[in-house]
Design a protein around this motif. Structure first.
Motif, PDB file in Angstrom:
ATOM      1  N   PHE A  23      34.321  51.742  49.406  1.00  0.00           N
ATOM      2  CA  PHE A  23      33.006  50.336  48.801  1.00  0.00           C
ATOM      3  C   PHE A  23      32.273  50.339  47.795  1.00  0.00           C
ATOM      4  O   PHE A  23      32.464  49.372  47.514  1.00  0.00           O
ATOM      5  CB  PHE A  23      31.676  50.292  50.718  1.00  0.00           C
ATOM      6  CG  PHE A  23      31.388  49.215  50.612  1.00  0.00           C
ATOM      7  CD1 PHE A  23      31.812  47.691  50.755  1.00  0.00           C
ATOM      8  CD2 PHE A  23      29.776  49.412  49.446  1.00  0.00           C
ATOM      9  CE1 PHE A  23      30.774  46.627  51.346  1.00  0.00           C
ATOM     10  CE2 PHE A  23      28.970  47.870  49.821  1.00  0.00           C
ATOM     11  CZ  PHE A  23      30.037  46.908  49.885  1.00  0.00           C
ATOM     12  N   VAL A  24      31.890  51.581  48.061  1.00  0.00           N
ATOM     13  CA  VAL A  24      31.358  51.001  46.795  1.00  0.00           C
ATOM     14  C   VAL A  24      32.690  50.949  45.021  1.00  0.00           C
ATOM     15  O   VAL A  24      31.613  50.630  44.150  1.00  0.00           O
ATOM     16  CB  VAL A  24      30.575  52.794  46.512  1.00  0.00           C
ATOM     17  CG1 VAL A  24      29.490  53.011  45.008  1.00  0.00           C
ATOM     18  CG2 VAL A  24      29.072  52.616  47.299  1.00  0.00           C
ATOM     19  N   VAL A  25      33.154  51.981  44.901  1.00  0.00           N
ATOM     20  CA  VAL A  25      34.040  51.281  43.897  1.00  0.00           C
ATOM     21  C   VAL A  25      34.339  50.221  43.744  1.00  0.00           C
ATOM     22  O   VAL A  25      34.418  49.553  42.270  1.00  0.00           O
ATOM     23  CB  VAL A  25      34.686  52.277  43.688  1.00  0.00           C
ATOM     24  CG1 VAL A  25      36.106  52.276  42.903  1.00  0.00           C
ATOM     25  CG2 VAL A  25      34.545  53.972  43.694  1.00  0.00           C
ATOM     26  N   VAL A  26      35.465  49.641  44.842  1.00  0.00           N
ATOM     27  CA  VAL A  26      35.552  48.190  44.672  1.00  0.00           C
ATOM     28  C   VAL A  26      34.435  47.426  44.034  1.00  0.00           C
ATOM     29  O   VAL A  26      34.247  45.690  44.435  1.00  0.00           O
ATOM     30  CB  VAL A  26      36.191  48.025  46.128  1.00  0.00           C
ATOM     31  CG1 VAL A  26      36.722  46.870  46.137  1.00  0.00           C
ATOM     32  CG2 VAL A  26      36.600  48.832  46.537  1.00  0.00           C
ATOM     33  N   ALA A  27      33.155  47.353  45.497  1.00  0.00           N
ATOM     34  CA  ALA A  27      32.057  46.080  44.719  1.00  0.00           C
ATOM     35  C   ALA A  27      31.715  46.436  43.387  1.00  0.00           C
ATOM     36  O   ALA A  27      31.472  45.399  42.935  1.00  0.00           O
ATOM     37  CB  ALA A  27      30.305  47.122  46.316  1.00  0.00           C
ATOM     38  N   LEU A  28      31.254  47.358  42.917  1.00  0.00           N
ATOM     39  CA  LEU A  28      30.851  47.644  41.519  1.00  0.00           C
ATOM     40  C   LEU A  28      31.789  47.084  40.546  1.00  0.00           C
ATOM     41  O   LEU A  28      31.952  46.721  39.367  1.00  0.00           O
ATOM     42  CB  LEU A  28      30.353  49.083  41.274  1.00  0.00           C
ATOM     43  CG  LEU A  28      29.397  49.569  41.699  1.00  0.00           C
ATOM     44  CD1 LEU A  28      29.235  51.028  41.762  1.00  0.00           C
ATOM     45  CD2 LEU A  28      28.454  48.843  41.836  1.00  0.00           C
ATOM     46  N   GLU A  29      33.307  47.769  40.953  1.00  0.00           N
ATOM     47  CA  GLU A  29      34.048  46.624  40.012  1.00  0.00           C
ATOM     48  C   GLU A  29      33.916  45.230  40.305  1.00  0.00           C
ATOM     49  O   GLU A  29      34.393  44.279  38.982  1.00  0.00           O
ATOM     50  CB  GLU A  29      35.895  47.255  40.113  1.00  0.00           C
ATOM     51  CG  GLU A  29      36.782  46.877  39.325  1.00  0.00           C
ATOM     52  CD  GLU A  29      37.852  46.926  40.278  1.00  0.00           C
ATOM     53  OE1 GLU A  29      39.211  46.785  39.081  1.00  0.00           O
ATOM     54  OE2 GLU A  29      38.377  46.287  40.800  1.00  0.00           O
ATOM     55  N   SER A  30      34.121  44.770  41.714  1.00  0.00           N
ATOM     56  CA  SER A  30      33.896  43.260  41.588  1.00  0.00           C
ATOM     57  C   SER A  30      33.013  42.778  40.716  1.00  0.00           C
ATOM     58  O   SER A  30      33.719  41.395  40.720  1.00  0.00           O
ATOM     59  CB  SER A  30      33.824  43.191  42.863  1.00  0.00           C
ATOM     60  OG  SER A  30      35.031  43.680  43.742  1.00  0.00           O
ATOM     61  N   MET A  31      31.965  43.043  41.039  1.00  0.00           N
ATOM     62  CA  MET A  31      30.359  42.612  39.810  1.00  0.00           C
ATOM     63  C   MET A  31      30.713  42.767  38.386  1.00  0.00           C
ATOM     64  O   MET A  31      29.970  41.984  37.152  1.00  0.00           O
ATOM     65  CB  MET A  31      29.183  43.978  40.445  1.00  0.00           C
ATOM     66  CG  MET A  31      28.946  43.907  41.596  1.00  0.00           C
ATOM     67  SD  MET A  31      27.226  44.936  41.955  1.00  0.00           S
ATOM     68  CE  MET A  31      26.446  44.294  40.966  1.00  0.00           C
ATOM     69  N   ILE A  62      37.123  47.140  54.317  1.00  0.00           N
ATOM     70  CA  ILE A  62      35.588  47.768  53.795  1.00  0.00           C
ATOM     71  C   ILE A  62      36.652  47.350  52.386  1.00  0.00           C
ATOM     72  O   ILE A  62      35.364  47.404  51.549  1.00  0.00           O
ATOM     73  CB  ILE A  62      35.922  49.848  54.240  1.00  0.00           C
ATOM     74  CG1 ILE A  62      35.258  49.927  54.995  1.00  0.00           C
ATOM     75  CG2 ILE A  62      34.702  50.085  53.265  1.00  0.00           C
ATOM     76  CD1 ILE A  62      33.608  49.447  56.017  1.00  0.00           C
ATOM     77  N   ALA A  63      37.303  47.650  51.585  1.00  0.00           N
ATOM     78  CA  ALA A  63      37.743  47.391  50.505  1.00  0.00           C
ATOM     79  C   ALA A  63      37.849  45.934  50.703  1.00  0.00           C
ATOM     80  O   ALA A  63      37.227  45.021  48.825  1.00  0.00           O
ATOM     81  CB  ALA A  63      39.193  47.871  50.252  1.00  0.00           C
ATOM     82  N   ALA A  64      37.642  45.002  51.515  1.00  0.00           N
ATOM     83  CA  ALA A  64      37.680  43.509  51.474  1.00  0.00           C
ATOM     84  C   ALA A  64      35.988  42.842  51.624  1.00  0.00           C
ATOM     85  O   ALA A  64      36.128  42.401  50.501  1.00  0.00           O
ATOM     86  CB  ALA A  64      38.428  43.238  52.734  1.00  0.00           C
ATOM     87  N   ALA A  67      34.992  44.327  48.347  1.00  0.00           N
ATOM     88  CA  ALA A  67      35.392  42.625  46.871  1.00  0.00           C
ATOM     89  C   ALA A  67      34.607  40.829  47.357  1.00  0.00           C
ATOM     90  O   ALA A  67      34.430  41.310  46.098  1.00  0.00           O
ATOM     91  CB  ALA A  67      37.008  42.474  47.509  1.00  0.00           C
ATOM     92  N   ILE A  68      34.494  40.987  48.526  1.00  0.00           N
ATOM     93  CA  ILE A  68      34.199  39.640  48.381  1.00  0.00           C
ATOM     94  C   ILE A  68      32.537  40.009  48.558  1.00  0.00           C
ATOM     95  O   ILE A  68      31.837  39.715  47.530  1.00  0.00           O
ATOM     96  CB  ILE A  68      33.616  39.628  50.454  1.00  0.00           C
ATOM     97  CG1 ILE A  68      35.041  39.463  50.144  1.00  0.00           C
ATOM     98  CG2 ILE A  68      32.453  38.376  50.732  1.00  0.00           C
ATOM     99  CD1 ILE A  68      35.805  38.625  52.001  1.00  0.00           C
ATOM    100  N   ALA A  69      31.247  40.938  49.099  1.00  0.00           N
ATOM    101  CA  ALA A  69      30.605  41.740  48.280  1.00  0.00           C
ATOM    102  C   ALA A  69      29.973  41.601  47.008  1.00  0.00           C
ATOM    103  O   ALA A  69      29.076  41.403  46.706  1.00  0.00           O
ATOM    104  CB  ALA A  69      29.948  42.724  48.924  1.00  0.00           C
ATOM    105  N   GLY A  70      31.738  42.034  46.533  1.00  0.00           N
ATOM    106  CA  GLY A  70      30.473  42.861  44.884  1.00  0.00           C
ATOM    107  C   GLY A  70      30.971  41.739  44.302  1.00  0.00           C
ATOM    108  O   GLY A  70      30.260  41.420  43.322  1.00  0.00           O
ATOM    109  N   ASP A  71      31.938  40.907  44.068  1.00  0.00           N
ATOM    110  CA  ASP A  71      32.311  39.177  43.271  1.00  0.00           C
ATOM    111  C   ASP A  71      30.985  38.174  43.872  1.00  0.00           C
ATOM    112  O   ASP A  71      30.603  37.716  42.961  1.00  0.00           O
ATOM    113  CB  ASP A  71      33.381  38.479  44.470  1.00  0.00           C
ATOM    114  CG  ASP A  71      34.863  39.532  43.313  1.00  0.00           C
ATOM    115  OD1 ASP A  71      35.037  39.884  43.067  1.00  0.00           O
ATOM    116  OD2 ASP A  71      36.150  39.362  44.631  1.00  0.00           O
ATOM    117  N   ASN A  72      30.614  38.102  45.239  1.00  0.00           N
ATOM    118  CA  ASN A  72      29.304  38.064  45.541  1.00  0.00           C
ATOM    119  C   ASN A  72      28.259  38.052  44.525  1.00  0.00           C
ATOM    120  O   ASN A  72      27.177  36.711  43.389  1.00  0.00           O
ATOM    121  CB  ASN A  72      28.712  37.468  46.707  1.00  0.00           C
ATOM    122  CG  ASN A  72      29.789  36.685  47.649  1.00  0.00           C
ATOM    123  OD1 ASN A  72      29.975  35.239  47.989  1.00  0.00           O
ATOM    124  ND2 ASN A  72      31.062  36.512  48.033  1.00  0.00           N
TER     125      ASN A  72
END
Length: 214
Positions: A23-31, A62-64, A67-72
């Protein structure tokens, strides 16, 4: 097999922290941070398929969610920080008022496609959300395109890595090269079209987005 398909630090992070690390890695990349979110998803899915240490449904979900949280969050950063900076300093780096309006106009008309497809292209995956926020893409439209992109991306790569395991390692290189070449070709074509029609499109953007439009 899992060790072959992941960077050492990702291997240890997923083994130690499981879905939290994903979750952390995907969210941070999406940010907008330069982290290997897609590699983390593939690594976690392969780990789930080869060790059964994680349920694949949870990996995809969790990956989705990441991605959604980081993108927002990236969208909010673009709206709150990126846009004011461009409005104040953009003219010093070639982003005058006309080009800023043009970017907003393009995202208004094609933002959904950019956000959805950007989830599958490495560079855009990290910056599409920030660009959407900077260019004033309506948040409800962004949310729908972002949610669909995140779900399709996590399902496609998660299920693929889970089912094929080491086979995905053999095709990842050629597929990555094809995707990269296609993305570069699209960038070249888009740049050519933009330069050729910039004045015309800018005039349309200025008319469609007057200064008091927010």
């Amino acid at each position: 097999m899992f060790e072959i398909l992941s960077a050492p630090w990702l291997h240890h992070a997923i083994q130690a922290y499981g879905l939290w690390a994903l979750f952390v890695v995907v969210a941070l990349e999406s940010m907008g941070l330069p982290l290997p979110g897609e590699t983390a998803l593939i690594s976690a899915a392969v780990y789930a398929g080869t060790t059964h240490g994680l349920p694949i449904a949870a990996v995809i979900g969790i990956a989705a969610a990441g991605a959604i949280a980081g993108d927002n969050l990236g969208f909010l950063i673009g709206r709150r920080i990126g846009l004011p900076m461009l409005e104040r300093y953009g003219r010093h780096v070639g982003f005058d008022k006309g080009r800023l309006k043009l970017g907003q106009y393009l995202f208004l008309r094609h933002g959904g496609k950019i956000v959805f497809l950007g989830r599958f292209v490495a560079f855009l995956r990290a910056f599409a959300a920030v660009l959407a926020g900077t260019n004033r893409m309506p948040w409800p439209h962004f949310l729908v395109a972002n949610g669909l992109g995140g779900l399709c991306w996590s399902t496609l790569f998660g299920v693929g890595a889970y089912l094929f395991g080491q086979e995905i390692h053999r095709v990842a290189g050629p597929v990555g090269l094809v995707v990269l070449a296609s993305a570069l070709l699209l960038v070249v074509l888009a740049t050519h079209l933009l330069r050729r029609h910039e004045a015309e499109w800018t005039a349309r953007a200025m008319a469609a987005l007057p200064d008091d439009a927010r």
